[in-house]
Design a protein around this motif. Sequence first.
Motif, PDB file in Angstrom:
ATOM      1  N   MET A   1       0.803  -0.831   0.544  1.00 56.78           N
ATOM      2  CA  MET A   1       0.011  -0.291  -0.131  1.00 56.78           C
ATOM      3  C   MET A   1       0.790   1.383  -0.123  1.00 56.78           C
ATOM      4  O   MET A   1       0.675   2.242  -0.856  1.00 56.78           O
ATOM      5  N   THR A   2       2.145   1.014   0.280  1.00 60.00           N
ATOM      6  CA  THR A   2       2.879   2.314   1.154  1.00 60.00           C
ATOM      7  C   THR A   2       4.066   2.794  -0.196  1.00 60.00           C
ATOM      8  O   THR A   2       4.663   3.524  -0.119  1.00 60.00           O
TER       9      THR A   2
ATOM     10  N   ALA B   1       4.327   2.931  -3.726  1.00 63.98           N
ATOM     11  CA  ALA B   1       4.063   3.587  -4.548  1.00 63.98           C
ATOM     12  C   ALA B   1       2.676   3.869  -4.843  1.00 63.98           C
ATOM     13  O   ALA B   1       1.584   3.291  -4.635  1.00 63.98           O
ATOM     14  N   SER B   2       2.197   4.697  -5.412  1.00 63.12           N
ATOM     15  CA  SER B   2       0.701   5.746  -5.451  1.00 63.12           C
ATOM     16  C   SER B   2      -0.078   5.112  -6.090  1.00 63.12           C
ATOM     17  O   SER B   2      -1.173   5.431  -6.783  1.00 63.12           O
ATOM     18  N   SER B   3       0.673   5.055  -7.334  1.00 69.55           N
ATOM     19  CA  SER B   3      -0.027   4.766  -8.355  1.00 69.55           C
ATOM     20  C   SER B   3       0.755   3.633  -9.496  1.00 69.55           C
ATOM     21  O   SER B   3       2.230   3.251  -9.616  1.00 69.55           O
ATOM     22  N   GLN B   4       0.024   3.498 -10.632  1.00 67.38           N
ATOM     23  CA  GLN B   4       1.039   2.595 -11.912  1.00 67.38           C
ATOM     24  C   GLN B   4       1.991   3.162 -12.054  1.00 67.38           C
ATOM     25  O   GLN B   4       3.495   2.249 -11.762  1.00 67.38           O
TER      26      GLN B   4
ATOM     27  N   GLU C   1       4.644   5.129 -11.246  1.00 67.75           N
ATOM     28  CA  GLU C   1       4.967   5.408  -9.920  1.00 67.75           C
ATOM     29  C   GLU C   1       6.078   3.953  -9.175  1.00 67.75           C
ATOM     30  O   GLU C   1       7.289   4.074  -9.740  1.00 67.75           O
ATOM     31  N   HIS C   2       4.992   3.162  -9.525  1.00 64.86           N
ATOM     32  CA  HIS C   2       5.332   2.015  -9.320  1.00 64.86           C
ATOM     33  C   HIS C   2       6.250   1.278 -10.556  1.00 64.86           C
ATOM     34  O   HIS C   2       7.605   0.913 -10.146  1.00 64.86           O
TER      35      HIS C   2
END
Length: 176
Positions: free
Chosen positions: A130-131, A133-136, A138-139
């Motif tokens: 959950m912490t 990456a906040s978006s695809q 960023e992942h």
Amino acid sequence: MTQSFGETLIFAMLWVSLNKPEQVMKTSIYAVLLSGFCILLLNLFAIAVFGEGIYLRSIFPLYILIRQINIGNFITNLDALGVLYFCITSFFKFSIYLYAVARGFQQLLFLKSYRMIIWPAALCILFIGMTMASSQKEHIEVGMNIYPRFQILLLLALPAILLLVTCARKVLTKRS
């Protein structure tokens, strides 16, 4: 492009628990060849349908390919099957990783059972997931820019250290 190869480490950790370890190499080679062939086939289908440009820009080409299926204007909207496929495979991947983490901690902490580690490990994995990456986007950025720095450590140094420890244990065991 990078690939995690975390599966290799996880399966190597689980291979020692098999009833017939002599069949690991043969089964692993068959599994890699079969899965590689399936991935190749699905990617070729996606490239044939969309072309190289759209294929390279899409994050999930298989899902987009499934959305395009239309058989006689009767069998359409198979998106749910694609999502179900992703959910099932993610569940199995998570379950195997969680089991391997629990068994690893069991061995490190010399516990009798791995079951007491399941919930704390699952909660840690959930928190990290959950912490991280906040978006695809960023992942993917983490996977492309940050992970390659750790790749040498995880894929070369760690297995080499583990191999040396294993060899040292065998030598010390033979001397005893």
